[in-house]
Design a protein around this motif. Structure first.
Motif, PDB file in Angstrom:
ATOM      1  N   PRO A 118      -1.658  14.791   7.070  1.00 18.32           N
ATOM      2  CA  PRO A 118      -2.599  14.410   7.803  1.00 18.32           C
ATOM      3  C   PRO A 118      -2.287  14.765   9.243  1.00 18.32           C
ATOM      4  N   ALA A 119      -3.450  14.523  10.209  1.00 23.06           N
ATOM      5  CA  ALA A 119      -3.257  14.737  11.673  1.00 23.06           C
ATOM      6  C   ALA A 119      -2.156  13.776  12.259  1.00 23.06           C
ATOM      7  N   ASN A 120      -2.481  12.488  11.850  1.00 25.71           N
ATOM      8  CA  ASN A 120      -1.541  11.337  12.394  1.00 25.71           C
ATOM      9  C   ASN A 120      -0.023  11.416  12.164  1.00 25.71           C
ATOM     10  N   PHE A 121       0.329  12.238  11.255  1.00 25.24           N
ATOM     11  CA  PHE A 121       1.780  12.421  10.715  1.00 25.24           C
ATOM     12  C   PHE A 121       2.547  12.756  11.890  1.00 25.24           C
ATOM     13  N   TRP A 122       1.909  13.605  12.813  1.00 28.84           N
ATOM     14  CA  TRP A 122       2.832  14.198  13.956  1.00 28.84           C
ATOM     15  C   TRP A 122       2.780  12.893  15.016  1.00 28.84           C
TER      16      TRP A 122
ATOM     17  N   ASN B  93       0.730  -1.118  -0.034  1.00 27.80           N
ATOM     18  CA  ASN B  93       0.101   0.052  -0.014  1.00 27.80           C
ATOM     19  C   ASN B  93       0.838   1.279   0.121  1.00 27.80           C
ATOM     20  N   CYS B  94       0.193   2.367  -0.495  1.00 31.20           N
ATOM     21  CA  CYS B  94       0.968   3.649  -0.608  1.00 31.20           C
ATOM     22  C   CYS B  94       0.984   4.187   0.678  1.00 31.20           C
ATOM     23  N   PRO B  95       2.067   4.654   1.499  1.00 27.37           N
ATOM     24  CA  PRO B  95       1.906   5.106   2.726  1.00 27.37           C
ATOM     25  C   PRO B  95       1.461   6.602   2.752  1.00 27.37           C
ATOM     26  N   ARG B  96       1.371   7.203   1.654  1.00 23.28           N
ATOM     27  CA  ARG B  96       0.539   8.315   1.799  1.00 23.28           C
ATOM     28  C   ARG B  96      -0.845   8.241   1.712  1.00 23.28           C
ATOM     29  N   CYS B  97      -1.380   7.748   0.896  1.00 22.73           N
ATOM     30  CA  CYS B  97      -2.986   7.616   0.904  1.00 22.73           C
ATOM     31  C   CYS B  97      -3.581   6.354   1.220  1.00 22.73           C
TER      32      CYS B  97
ATOM     33  N   TYR C  46       5.408   9.046   5.023  1.00 21.85           N
ATOM     34  CA  TYR C  46       4.514   9.765   4.415  1.00 21.85           C
ATOM     35  C   TYR C  46       5.083  10.303   3.154  1.00 21.85           C
ATOM     36  N   HIS C  47       6.149  10.735   2.927  1.00 27.48           N
ATOM     37  CA  HIS C  47       6.667  11.259   1.765  1.00 27.48           C
ATOM     38  C   HIS C  47       7.331  10.039   0.751  1.00 27.48           C
ATOM     39  N   GLY C  48       7.331   8.987   1.067  1.00 31.04           N
ATOM     40  CA  GLY C  48       7.619   7.881   0.110  1.00 31.04           C
ATOM     41  C   GLY C  48       8.824   7.179   0.744  1.00 31.04           C
ATOM     42  N   ARG C  49       9.514   6.183  -0.118  1.00 31.43           N
ATOM     43  CA  ARG C  49      10.645   5.616   0.139  1.00 31.43           C
ATOM     44  C   ARG C  49      11.781   6.224   0.339  1.00 31.43           C
ATOM     45  N   ALA C  50      11.992   7.369  -0.489  1.00 29.46           N
ATOM     46  CA  ALA C  50      13.232   8.318  -0.209  1.00 29.46           C
ATOM     47  C   ALA C  50      12.847   9.568   0.760  1.00 29.46           C
ATOM     48  N   PRO C  51      13.716   9.865   1.804  1.00 26.88           N
ATOM     49  CA  PRO C  51      13.215  11.022   2.399  1.00 26.88           C
ATOM     50  C   PRO C  51      13.532  12.508   1.490  1.00 26.88           C
ATOM     51  N   LEU C  52      12.638  13.393   2.050  1.00 27.15           N
ATOM     52  CA  LEU C  52      12.990  14.420   1.303  1.00 27.15           C
ATOM     53  C   LEU C  52      14.313  15.254   1.434  1.00 27.15           C
ATOM     54  N   PRO C  53      14.731  15.653   0.209  1.00 29.55           N
ATOM     55  CA  PRO C  53      16.197  16.150   0.175  1.00 29.55           C
ATOM     56  C   PRO C  53      16.247  17.181   1.110  1.00 29.55           C
ATOM     57  N   GLN C  54      17.395  17.300   1.704  1.00 27.33           N
ATOM     58  CA  GLN C  54      17.672  18.503   2.706  1.00 27.33           C
ATOM     59  C   GLN C  54      17.596  19.832   1.657  1.00 27.33           C
ATOM     60  N   THR C  55      18.280  19.742   0.516  1.00 25.75           N
ATOM     61  CA  THR C  55      17.919  21.186  -0.301  1.00 25.75           C
ATOM     62  C   THR C  55      16.690  21.525  -0.278  1.00 25.75           C
ATOM     63  N   VAL C  56      15.533  20.632  -0.739  1.00 28.43           N
ATOM     64  CA  VAL C  56      14.188  21.029  -0.728  1.00 28.43           C
ATOM     65  C   VAL C  56      13.735  21.686   0.491  1.00 28.43           C
ATOM     66  N   VAL C  57      13.990  20.951   1.680  1.00 26.03           N
ATOM     67  CA  VAL C  57      13.406  21.408   2.975  1.00 26.03           C
ATOM     68  C   VAL C  57      14.222  22.778   3.328  1.00 26.03           C
ATOM     69  N   ALA C  58      15.517  22.958   2.911  1.00 22.10           N
ATOM     70  CA  ALA C  58      16.069  24.132   3.206  1.00 22.10           C
ATOM     71  C   ALA C  58      15.599  25.277   2.487  1.00 22.10           C
ATOM     72  N   GLY C  59      15.198  25.030   1.097  1.00 27.63           N
ATOM     73  CA  GLY C  59      14.493  25.996   0.388  1.00 27.63           C
ATOM     74  C   GLY C  59      13.159  26.546   1.117  1.00 27.63           C
TER      75      GLY C  59
END
Length: 497
Positions: free
Chosen positions: A40-44, A5-9, A70-83
């Protein structure tokens, strides 16, 4: 092993799906460079996130946020979040792995940006913070029961006057709108005689954060409210840099940061329909980028030069796009190449070269399909599938194919981005223009009519100019219908309000 199953939806994944997310969720995340998603609320309640917040370490909470399933198998890149946060990747790494943050302004701003529920925070959000729109991290003021909405782009008339100088009260109001107040760096904009005589690397980083906040606010509210503030900031910081002392390393970083500021100021003048002012800022940016030996900043300046000169000097625009592609060969990311090919596509269309425009669009789509990169520059957040469709529509308009243009624009308006509000409005106006060129007069009028309430929230001189031209076209006697008369009346009332 592929998850069922997709961890996001929670949807079922296909057997051959190795991305960790279903196709709809992958499509929904294409705009993730723009701003944090609504989670979603349960994210936290996820244990690493909950534990980091319980330990009062926002940096570790951000790292847990990036690595959330929630973001998928690969973490969000630091560059994206830093932006999102308005800092560099290296700064985010130090925040995640260093001691806990103690500055309340930054804690408040970042927790609001990520939409961390207040019950998980160890500090109180100030009462002065305004409501955050569900999909928009930029604070907006709610209209009271007897308060009229903000004027339609302070508007269609102000763009012709070129704006004005903000007084101190307005300056601080706009600074708050841009998120600058939350950076704790307003002291950099004090009167020149009160600024430090020497510049440190920390102050250079603070200037960089200010530029990032302008970029974030611009995507949500448009340029008219920000342009004068950016021009003032550019002049003041440039004067400070010219008189202050600093080390060689600080000097190189300062030149690159001031180049970034000049480019952002140039873009704001373009979007505020003050185009003649933009070239000087871009020329300055190219010079500063070369002083700093920063090809990334130079390529970015060339990309905006191509945008600026596309209509009146298409030959120069094409040279700028091609120069940027040559300069970025070997290190440019797919998203950067996408943007530069889109610039070329627009220019070929202006030159009435349909085959050249189609080739450039095909190259842009191929590069876009290669995905994002941790090395993507933050300003590329607007390079989405919708932007490709938008440029395709603009190219068809320039080539005299309004029916094809309308199809491209309609794709955007039917799937609006919650973050890039100004771009959605801009392409909606162009959809009305395309309908008008096909003599679908009523469709053009109703499309434009539906935009008027939104224009009070997003002030863009470019949008104002195109809408004014549309009003002129639809107001002609031979095009008088019930729909066009209603639009013209509503438009005129909005301008006079």
């Amino acid at each position: 092993m592929t998850h069922a199953n997709c961890p996001r939806c929670g949807g079922r994944l296909a057997r051959d799906n190795d991305s960790g997310r279903c196709a709809p969720c992958q499509a929904a995340e294409r705009d993730r460079l723009s701003a944090p998603p609504v989670v979603p609320a349960n994210f936290w309640e996820h244990e690493p996130v909950r534990r980091a917040l319980a330990e009062r370490h926002l940096g570790r909470a951000i790292r847990a946020y990036r690595c959330h399933p929630y973001h998928g198998r690969a973490p969000l890149p630091q560059t994206v979040v830093a932006g999102w946060l308005g800092i560099t990747q290296a700064q985010l790494s130090r925040v995640e792995n260093g001691p806990p943050l103690v500055h309340l302004d930054r804690l408040t701003h970042w927790s609001q940006l990520l939409r961390i529920p207040p019950r998980f925070l160890w500090f109180s959000l100030p009462a002065r913070l305004t409501k955050v729109v569900e999909h928009n991290p930029v604070p907006v003021k709610e209209a009271g029961p007897t308060e009229t909405p903000a004027r339609t782009d302070a508007n269609l008339a102000a763009s012709s006057r070129g704006g004005g100088t903000t007084d101190r009260r307005q300056f601080h109001a706009l600074a708050a709108l841009a998120g600058i107040a939350a950076t704790g760096s307003l002291d950099l904009l004090a009167a020149p005689q009160n600024t430090a005589r020497s510049i440190s690397m920390e102050q250079v980083h603070a200037v960089g954060s200010l530029v990032d906040e302008f970029r974030r606010a611009d995507a949500a509210v448009g340029a008219n409210q920000l342009c004068g503030l950016a021009i003032r900031m550019h002049a003041q910081l440039s004067e400070w840099a010219a008189k202050a002392t600093y080390s060689r390393d600080v000097g190189e970083a300062l030149q690159a940061t001031l180049a970034d500021l000049a480019i952002e100021t140039a873009w704001l003048t373009i979007d505020a329909n003050r185009r003649p002012e933009a070239r000087a800022y871009l020329n300055e940016a190219i010079t500063r980028a070369r002083f700093a030996d920063d090809p990334r900043m130079e390529v970015r300046a060339f990309a905006y030069l191509a945008l600026l000169t596309c209509q009146d000097r298409p030959g120069e625009a094409l040279h700028a796009a091609e120069a940027a592609l040559r300069s970025s060969a070997g290190w440019g990311t797919p998203r950067l190449a996408t943007l530069l090919h889109l610039r070329a596509a627009s220019t070929y269309a202006t030159l009435q070269d349909m085959s050249g425009s189609q080739r450039a669009l095909s190259k842009a789509k191929r590069e876009f399909d290669r995905g994002t990169s941790e090395d993507d520059m933050p300003f590329l957040h607007f390079v989405t599938a919708q932007e490709i469709k938008g440029i395709e529509g603009l190219a068809y308009l320039a080539l005299g194919r309004p029916e094809r243009a309308a199809g491209a624009f309609r794709t955007i308006t039917e799937n609006p981005s919650p973050v890039l509000r100004r771009n959605h409005i801009y392409y909606s106006v162009k959809l009305a223009d395309a309908a008008c060129r096909q003599d679908n007069i009523d469709e053009a009028a109703w499309t434009a009519m539906n935009l008027l309430p939104e224009l009070g929230q997003v002030s863009s001189g470019r949008v104002s100019l195109h809408l004014a031209q549309l009003r002129s076209n639809l107001g002609q006697p031979q095009r008088s219908t019930a729909a066009t008369r209603k639009f013209v009346e509503a438009y005129d009332q909005a301008v006079q309000a």
